[in-house]
Every structure is written in C-alpha cells, then in structure tokens.
Scaffold this motif. Structure first.
Motif, PDB file in Angstrom:
ATOM      1  N   LEU A  89       0.830  -1.206   0.000  1.00 28.72           N
ATOM      2  CA  LEU A  89       0.000   0.000   0.000  1.00 28.72           C
ATOM      3  C   LEU A  89       0.864   1.255   0.000  1.00 28.72           C
ATOM      4  N   GLN A  90       1.929   1.246   0.808  1.00 28.82           N
ATOM      5  CA  GLN A  90       2.814   2.409   0.847  1.00 28.82           C
ATOM      6  C   GLN A  90       3.468   2.664  -0.508  1.00 28.82           C
ATOM      7  N   GLY A  91       3.772   1.570  -1.224  1.00 29.59           N
ATOM      8  CA  GLY A  91       4.354   1.728  -2.557  1.00 29.59           C
ATOM      9  C   GLY A  91       3.378   2.375  -3.523  1.00 29.59           C
ATOM     10  N   SER A  96       3.055   6.039  -2.731  1.00 25.27           N
ATOM     11  CA  SER A  96       4.227   6.791  -3.195  1.00 25.27           C
ATOM     12  C   SER A  96       4.115   7.114  -4.678  1.00 25.27           C
ATOM     13  N   HIS A  97       3.714   6.107  -5.488  1.00 26.60           N
ATOM     14  CA  HIS A  97       3.560   6.349  -6.925  1.00 26.60           C
ATOM     15  C   HIS A  97       2.444   7.359  -7.191  1.00 26.60           C
ATOM     16  N   LEU A  98       1.348   7.257  -6.431  1.00 27.82           N
ATOM     17  CA  LEU A  98       0.231   8.172  -6.628  1.00 27.82           C
ATOM     18  C   LEU A  98       0.630   9.599  -6.270  1.00 27.82           C
ATOM     19  N   ARG A  99       1.393   9.762  -5.206  1.00 28.61           N
ATOM     20  CA  ARG A  99       1.853  11.101  -4.821  1.00 28.61           C
ATOM     21  C   ARG A  99       2.720  11.722  -5.922  1.00 28.61           C
ATOM     22  N   LYS A 100       3.576  10.914  -6.534  1.00 31.57           N
ATOM     23  CA  LYS A 100       4.425  11.435  -7.605  1.00 31.57           C
ATOM     24  C   LYS A 100       3.600  11.878  -8.809  1.00 31.57           C
ATOM     25  N   ALA A 101       2.497  11.156  -9.057  1.00 31.62           N
ATOM     26  CA  ALA A 101       1.638  11.536 -10.178  1.00 31.62           C
ATOM     27  C   ALA A 101       0.837  12.796  -9.869  1.00 31.62           C
ATOM     28  N   LEU A 102       0.388  12.935  -8.627  1.00 28.37           N
ATOM     29  CA  LEU A 102      -0.448  14.075  -8.255  1.00 28.37           C
ATOM     30  C   LEU A 102       0.376  15.342  -8.031  1.00 28.37           C
ATOM     31  N   GLU A 103       1.517  15.207  -7.425  1.00 28.88           N
ATOM     32  CA  GLU A 103       2.339  16.379  -7.110  1.00 28.88           C
ATOM     33  C   GLU A 103       3.794  16.097  -7.485  1.00 28.88           C
TER      34      GLU A 103
END
Length: 553
Positions: free
Chosen positions: A2-4, A7-14
């Motif tokens: 889940l943490q992985g 992390s990928h979602l955060r990079k896509a959003l911001e």
C-alpha cells in the motif's frame, strides 16, 4: 504494498515534491486522506461557472453569460463518473451532474438566442431534442430559433412532434409554456422577435434545407415519396426515395444521392467486391447492384430470406417463410448457401419448420472461412465451415435476436449474440468454445454490430442504441433514439441505424430515417429522412451507405 502505491500516486499528483511536502495525499490516522481544495475539482469549477453564467443571463448580459457557460461546458469530456456508471453509490451523483450539464446547455442556448444566433443553433438544437425529446425547454428553444429564421412551418412541426412524443410515452399534453409558444407563433406575436426574410431566389447559396413532400395523389399508386432538396447549393436537384428501392447515401454529405428500384419488399443487404445484393422478401428474389456505377444489374429467383451475407461468390441466407412458399423451398430455421453456377446447399439449424420466420440470424467472420448462425428456437449459435458445409462448433444456451462476428487471425473469432428474452448480450470465444461473458442490456436487445473496439446493440422496446466496450465487456453508453430502430451497421467512421416512427393511426407522425452516430462522442451526428417509408436493411460498402426501403410498416 500500500505504501508503494501511495508513493507512486503522490508522484503523479504532485510531481517534484519530496517526502513530507505533499499536500494532496497526506498521512492521517488511521491511514491516508485526500485533501482537495474546491477549485481543484472540475465538478466544483463547472458548478461555479454555470451559476455565474445563469446570473449574467438573469442580469440581462447574454454575452458574458454565453462566455461563462461555454467555459463551464468545456470542462466536460464525457459522461460524469463514466468508469463508475454501474456502481449504485455513484449513480445519483452522476445523474445530478448530468442534469446540471443539460440545464447549463439550455442556459447557454438562451444566451445565444438573445444574441441573435438562431440560425447557428438550429442544427445543435435538433440533435439535442432528438436525444432528449421530453425536455420541453429545449423544444421551445428550437421552435423559437426556427421561427426567427423565417421557418414558421418547421417550428410548428417541432411542436406537433413534441406533443406526439409526450402523449405516446407519458400520456400527457405539453406544458403551458410550450402551448403558449405555439399560439404565439400562430399569431406571429411580435414578442418572439422578428423573423428573417425569406432568401432571394437568386441568392448564391440556399440558407434552408426544406423537406418537400410530393402530392397525396402520387401516394395512391407508388407510396408517399419524399424529396430531399440539397441545401447549401443552388442546384436544387431532388432525390426521390420510393418504396421497393435501395436508397444510396453519400456519407461525406449525409445526403441521399440515388434510389435504385429492385424487387418487392427489399430487406437484407450484403456485398462483395463486385456487387451489392438485396434480398426481396415480397417476391422471393434477390437483386444485384453495381456499386461503382450505382446502377441496378439484375434480379433472380431466390428465397424470402430475412438474413443475408456474401463472400467468395456465394450468398448465404437464412429463414425464408413457410415451406413451399419460395422457389428454393427454404423454411424457417434453415441456412442456404447459394453458390456460383448457380448451385445451392441447405442446412438445418432450427428444430421448427413452421416456426418464427425470423428465428435465424447470420454473421460472417470476414475471412471467407466461417459463417455463424444463431437460432432462437434451438437456443444455439453454430460455426459453419463455408466450403465443407459442416458444423464446426455449437454453443448452447443463447437464443439470438442478432449476431456479429469479429475475426482475429491469431486467436479466432469473437462472436456477439443478443438474447432479447433474457435482456442480455453474450460474448462467445471461438478458441475456448464457450460463452465467456453475459452482459445485461434492458429493453430486449435485438440487432447488433461490432468491431474490435465496441459492440453496438439496438433495443426496440426502449428505442435506444447501447454501446459495449469490447475490451472491458462493460456497457459504456446508452443513446436514446426517439424512433423505433430496426438494423445497425458500422462503416465510414460512424454507426448507422435504420429506424421509423410508428404511425399510431396518425400519418403526421409516420416516417423513416437513417440515424448516424459519432462513436467519438456517442451522439447523433445526422438524421437522414426517408419520408413516409419504413427502412429495413443497412450496409456500408464501396464508400457508400445502402438502405433497403420497403413501404411503411
């Protein structure tokens, strides 16, 4: 894990932010939270812009209103929450947003009417009313646009069509606003605004596209004919669509360019590299047309086939009426291969010789190897070898009202079969020899057409065209048609549907049409009227659209 993902979602959003700097997806007990400001959500931006536009309209500033409302509507890229359309929790919100979108469109149209853009609005409003025939505000806007364009008779016809739709579908009369608008048009009320003067006969371009109907006297012998005047040009050469013909439509112009007399009561259509074929159900013949010349070639004895496909010099037909009623003696539940020579071979696919005359439907895989035959009475779909006339595969448990095959050289055919009795469309995989999906389609699905991207299904009881995504097996669109669809075909980058309006013993509501749907937007792109007739088969081949035109049903 889940943490992985987080992390990928955060990079896509911001993108560009480091750990600890993220503001959208943040750590918050007992897990994570998404912090979104109102201006970051397109639904909120849409609601704000639409509200501002409506306020400008109320304040008497149609220019600013039109600008704001267009900006609001440009935020839309398709249906709201389309990927969650069949989730119960999302449906109310999707319906709410769709209603807001339609209201914003009507507000924007009001603003454009106030700015004198009535001529430019007519086409858009016709499509809007076709898709939403019960929205009285949009119908009134179309009537106003037509009236201000000097088209009073057409405006009144739009009212009559709306009254018929409300009566037929809901059993009610139009509301007081629409009734008063009709009366105002009849008395040419000055409050409606001045109508444009009629164009000068010597004008270089025709501004209107007036459908002209021939006199009733001609209808007594040849059926009521329809004349389509080609708008946008001074060469007003009429094309008359008569019964017992094949109408030819140029898809580049959405115009009928010819009607070709064939046999009695033409129905199914097929084509190969040389000919377009039409089965004449009324006199048990088939006619051949030279497509390059758009010219009738000949007519031969055949059967009363309701289904037909062609390839490799062979014509495959299905059904054909009661035994002994056709030159070849083909009965319901029979598949016929009419080959060169001529020679013919018949195969039984249904158990009942005296059953439903339309119990069998056909599809070709396009590679000249197989014919697929679905039979309602035996509840089967069969793959037939075209050269050996042997059954290669039989799939049980589906009673098809329509059939479509999509060939794939590496994995075999995918066959789509509707089942109107169970309100579903089945996906059959040739490689695994079984039904792999059953997709619910309410409203008794019948005819369908398919390619590798989508399946298009018509439902006559609900008067709609449905789209299934062939990759996900999900229903992704429902397109209301407001008329009774009959057959569907693909080609020239569009979906084509033959349809007619039931008479209800009122000749003013009768008539046939060909509807063109843009698959990029899932919206009606054109309606091509065929007069007081009931079109049947439709085929896209040799760069043209071919429509068989029997008399009105």
């Amino acid at each position: 894990m889940l943490q992985g993902y987080v992390s990928h979602l955060r990079k896509a959003l911001e993108p560009g932010r480091t750990r600890g700097e993220h503001e959208l997806l943040v750590s918050q007990a007992p897990g994570y939270a998404l912090h979104i400001r109102p201006e970051q959500l397109d639904a909120n931006r849409f609601a704000r812009l639409a509200s501002e536009g409506r306020q400008f309209l109320d304040d008497g500033d149609p220019g600013a209103a039109a600008e704001r409302l267009r900006a609001a509507l440009e935020l839309w890229r398709g249906p709201a929450l389309a990927d969650l359309a069949y989730e119960a929790f999302a449906r109310p919100e999707a319906e709410r947003l769709e209603e807001l979108r339609l209201a914003a469109m009507e507000d924007r149209i009001d603003a454009d009417l106030a700015l004198g853009r009535h001529d430019a609005l007519v086409g858009e409003l016709r499509e809007f009313v076709d898709v939403h025939p019960l929205r009285e505000r949009a119908r009134g806007q179309l009537m106003a646009a037509l009236y201000r364009g000097g088209r009073q008779a057409e405006a009144l016809q739009v009212y009559r069509e709306g009254r018929a739709a409300l009566s037929e579908q809901l059993g009610i009369e139009p509301g007081p606003g629409l009734r008063e608008l009709e009366r105002a048009i009849l008395r040419q009320d000055a409050k409606l605004g001045a109508a444009d003067p009629p164009p000068h006969p010597d004008a270089p371009r025709l501004r209107r596209r007036w459908p002209l109907v021939l006199g009733v006297a001609a209808a007594a012998t040849a059926g009521l004919s329809f004349v389509l005047v080609r708008g946008g040009s001074t060469e007003a050469q009429p094309v008359v669509v008569r019964p017992h013909t094949v109408a030819v439509i140029d898809p580049a112009r959405n115009k009928v360019v010819a009607d070709i007399p064939v046999g009695h009561w033409p129905g199914p259509l097929a084509a190969d590299q040389t000919y377009v074929y039409v089965g004449n159900i009324g006199d048990a013949t088939y006619s051949r047309i030279l497509p390059e010349q758009i010219k009738y070639y000949d007519t031969s004895s055949f059967s009363r086939a309701t289904e037909m496909t062609a390839g490799g010099g062979h014509i495959w037909a299905a059904d054909g009426g009661a035994p002994g009623h056709t030159p070849l003696g083909v009965s319901p539940g029979t598949v016929l291969d009419y080959g060169p020579g001529p020679t013919w071979t018949t195969m039984r696919v249904g158990p009942n010789l005296m059953g439903d005359e339309e119990q069998t439907t056909l599809a070709s895989d396009g590679d000249g190897f197989s014919i697929w035959a679905g039979n309602k009475d035996s509840k089967t779909v069969r793959q037939i070898d075209m050269s050996l006339h042997t059954t290669l595969l039989t799939v049980h448990g589906i009673a098809p009202g329509g059939l479509a095959a999509v060939g794939n050289s590496s994995t075999g055919d995918t066959v789509w079969a509707s089942d109107p009795a169970h309100n579903l469309v089945a996906r059959i995989d040739q490689a695994s020899r079984r039904i792999t999906e059953r997709i619910k389609i309410p409203g008794e699905p019948v005819r369908l057409a398919a390619d590798e991207r989508a399946v298009w299904v018509i439902t006559r009881s609900t008067r709609a065209l449905w789209r299934i995504d062939a990759r996900t097996n999900q229903v992704v669109a429902k397109i209301p048609l407001s008329v009774i669809p009959w057959r569907v075909a693909l080609g020239s980058g569009s979906v084509w549907v033959t349809a007619y309006q039931s008479s209800n013993h009122n000749d003013s509501t009768r008539g046939g049409t060909v509807i063109r749907i843009d698959p990029k937007t899932n919206r009606i792109a054109a309606r091509i009227p065929l007069g007081n007739l009931g079109p049947d088969g439709i085929l896209v081949s040799h760069g043209l659209v071919w429509v068989s035109v029997p008399p009105s049903p």
